[in-house]
Motif scaffolding. Structure first.
Motif, short mmCIF file in Angstrom:
data_model
loop_
_atom_site.label_atom_id
_atom_site.label_comp_id
_atom_site.label_asym_id
_atom_site.label_seq_id
_atom_site.Cartn_x
_atom_site.Cartn_y
_atom_site.Cartn_z
N ALA A 1 -11.25 18.88 -45.49
CA ALA A 1 -10.43 19.42 -45.12
C ALA A 1 -9.51 20.07 -44.61
O ALA A 1 -8.45 20.30 -44.14
CB ALA A 1 -9.54 18.38 -46.49
N TYR A 2 -9.76 21.30 -44.89
CA TYR A 2 -9.67 22.71 -44.61
C TYR A 2 -9.73 22.87 -43.35
O TYR A 2 -9.63 23.67 -42.84
CB TYR A 2 -9.93 23.76 -45.22
N LEU A 3 -10.76 22.63 -43.10
CA LEU A 3 -11.82 22.36 -42.17
C LEU A 3 -11.04 21.75 -40.43
O LEU A 3 -10.48 22.74 -40.21
CB LEU A 3 -13.44 22.32 -41.43
N LEU A 4 -10.32 20.41 -40.72
CA LEU A 4 -9.83 20.00 -40.14
C LEU A 4 -8.17 20.92 -39.59
O LEU A 4 -7.84 20.75 -38.80
CB LEU A 4 -9.47 18.19 -40.51
N LEU A 5 -7.91 21.30 -41.11
CA LEU A 5 -6.44 21.35 -41.00
C LEU A 5 -6.26 22.78 -39.71
O LEU A 5 -5.18 23.54 -39.16
CB LEU A 5 -5.65 21.67 -42.07
N GLY A 6 -7.94 23.57 -40.89
CA GLY A 6 -7.67 24.78 -39.59
C GLY A 6 -7.82 24.91 -38.23
O GLY A 6 -7.36 25.59 -37.82
N VAL A 7 -8.42 23.65 -37.84
CA VAL A 7 -9.08 23.25 -36.31
C VAL A 7 -7.36 23.29 -35.60
O VAL A 7 -6.96 23.61 -34.57
CB VAL A 7 -9.46 22.56 -36.68
N VAL A 8 -7.10 21.87 -36.33
CA VAL A 8 -5.50 21.63 -36.05
C VAL A 8 -3.84 23.08 -35.60
O VAL A 8 -4.02 23.51 -34.28
CB VAL A 8 -4.90 20.57 -36.81
N TYR A 9 -4.60 23.73 -36.18
CA TYR A 9 -3.89 25.31 -36.62
C TYR A 9 -3.94 26.00 -35.91
O TYR A 9 -3.30 26.22 -35.30
CB TYR A 9 -3.37 26.03 -37.81
N ALA A 10 -5.18 26.05 -35.43
CA ALA A 10 -6.13 27.02 -34.06
C ALA A 10 -5.64 26.24 -33.04
O ALA A 10 -5.09 26.83 -32.10
CB ALA A 10 -7.57 27.50 -34.43
N ILE A 11 -5.42 24.90 -32.51
CA ILE A 11 -5.09 23.93 -31.49
C ILE A 11 -4.24 23.79 -30.94
O ILE A 11 -3.45 25.08 -29.90
CB ILE A 11 -5.75 22.74 -31.50
N ILE A 12 -3.29 24.61 -32.08
CA ILE A 12 -1.80 24.08 -32.06
C ILE A 12 -1.02 25.84 -31.48
O ILE A 12 0.17 26.29 -30.74
CB ILE A 12 -0.84 23.63 -32.78
N LYS B 1 -2.14 38.76 -42.96
CA LYS B 1 -1.18 38.25 -42.89
C LYS B 1 -1.35 36.64 -42.57
O LYS B 1 -1.01 35.00 -43.17
CB LYS B 1 0.43 38.31 -41.50
N VAL B 2 -2.87 35.78 -42.10
CA VAL B 2 -3.40 35.40 -41.26
C VAL B 2 -3.93 34.58 -42.34
O VAL B 2 -3.96 33.46 -43.17
CB VAL B 2 -4.09 35.08 -40.51
N ALA B 3 -4.52 35.98 -43.21
CA ALA B 3 -5.73 35.50 -44.96
C ALA B 3 -4.33 34.87 -45.76
O ALA B 3 -4.70 33.21 -46.30
CB ALA B 3 -6.56 36.52 -44.91
N LEU B 4 -3.51 36.03 -45.97
CA LEU B 4 -2.16 34.77 -46.78
C LEU B 4 -1.68 33.83 -46.44
O LEU B 4 -1.41 32.44 -47.42
CB LEU B 4 -1.68 35.82 -47.14
N PHE B 5 -1.39 33.78 -45.22
CA PHE B 5 -1.08 32.18 -44.79
C PHE B 5 -1.87 31.36 -45.49
O PHE B 5 -0.90 29.87 -45.41
CB PHE B 5 -0.42 32.10 -43.36
N PHE B 6 -2.99 31.36 -44.68
CA PHE B 6 -3.83 30.02 -45.18
C PHE B 6 -4.22 29.70 -46.78
O PHE B 6 -4.73 29.09 -47.12
CB PHE B 6 -5.30 30.40 -44.57
N LEU B 7 -3.74 31.17 -47.37
CA LEU B 7 -3.68 30.80 -48.77
C LEU B 7 -2.76 30.23 -49.53
O LEU B 7 -3.18 29.19 -50.46
CB LEU B 7 -4.60 32.58 -49.57
N ALA B 8 -1.77 30.26 -49.05
CA ALA B 8 -0.32 30.50 -49.86
C ALA B 8 -0.10 28.61 -49.13
O ALA B 8 0.12 28.35 -50.47
CB ALA B 8 0.50 31.51 -49.10
N PHE B 9 -0.60 28.84 -48.19
CA PHE B 9 0.26 27.42 -47.78
C PHE B 9 -1.10 26.03 -46.76
O PHE B 9 -0.31 24.76 -47.55
CB PHE B 9 0.76 27.26 -46.47
N PRO C 1 -3.46 24.65 -49.24
CA PRO C 1 -3.54 24.20 -50.12
C PRO C 1 -2.56 23.07 -50.47
O PRO C 1 -2.73 22.16 -50.67
CB PRO C 1 -3.82 24.53 -51.46
N GLN C 2 -1.25 23.67 -49.91
CA GLN C 2 0.20 22.63 -49.87
C GLN C 2 -0.23 21.16 -49.61
O GLN C 2 0.41 19.98 -49.67
CB GLN C 2 1.46 23.26 -49.46
N PHE C 3 -0.74 21.02 -47.58
CA PHE C 3 -1.46 20.36 -47.07
C PHE C 3 -2.57 19.14 -46.75
O PHE C 3 -2.70 18.66 -46.43
CB PHE C 3 -1.02 20.76 -45.49
N ILE C 4 -3.10 19.27 -48.29
CA ILE C 4 -4.12 19.12 -48.47
C ILE C 4 -3.87 18.22 -49.78
O ILE C 4 -3.31 18.62 -50.80
CB ILE C 4 -5.52 19.67 -48.79
N VAL C 5 -4.33 16.49 -49.65
CA VAL C 5 -4.79 15.89 -51.41
C VAL C 5 -5.29 16.24 -52.16
O VAL C 5 -5.76 17.38 -51.95
CB VAL C 5 -4.88 14.17 -50.65
#
Length: 124
Positions: A65-76, A42-50, A52-56
């Motif tokens: 951009a993916y790395l930054l979003l992943g780090v923010v997600y991991a911290i939260i 489910k985690v992989a599907l979340f990353f693949l599906a959602f 790209p929608q939050f990246i310009v």
């Protein structure tokens, strides 16, 4: 039986204060949780599906951009899960030391099993 013992003989409650479980270290618990999350599809599907929608659109090919979003997600996620674990631990320690709470949990779980059995009995 859980309902019967909770009402008639509370000394035989299903949930005992002394557990036979082997305690594990914080490191073992962390490794187990990490392995569970890494192998969770489910985690992989979340990353693949959602993600790209939050990246310009102009930055889709940029890995930063993916790395930054992943780090923010991991911290939260880490902050939320640590807070949740601490709250659950505090509540659970209170519940497992209370005979009254154990009695209600036995009655509740017994009632759920009776209701599930009744549903199976009347289903086609």
């Amino acid at each position: 039986m859980a309902i019967y013992h909770a009402i008639k003989n509370p000394t035989k409650l299903a949930i005992h204060s002394s557990s036979n479980a082997i305690p594990i270290s914080a490191w073992q618990a962390y490794r187990s949780g990490l392995l569970t999350n890494v192998l969770n599809p489910k985690v992989a599907l979340f990353f693949l599906a959602f993600f790209p929608q939050f990246i310009v659109a102009t930055q889709v090919d940029n890995a930063a951009a993916y790395l930054l979003l992943g780090v923010v997600y991991a911290i939260i996620s880490a902050v939320w899960l640590v807070a949740l674990a601490m709250l659950a631990g505090a509540v659970l320690s209170k519940l497992l030391t209370s005979q009254k709470a154990k009695r209600y949990m036995d009655i509740g779980s017994g009632a759920v099993f009776v209701l599930m059995g009744a549903k199976v009995a009347v289903s086609d």
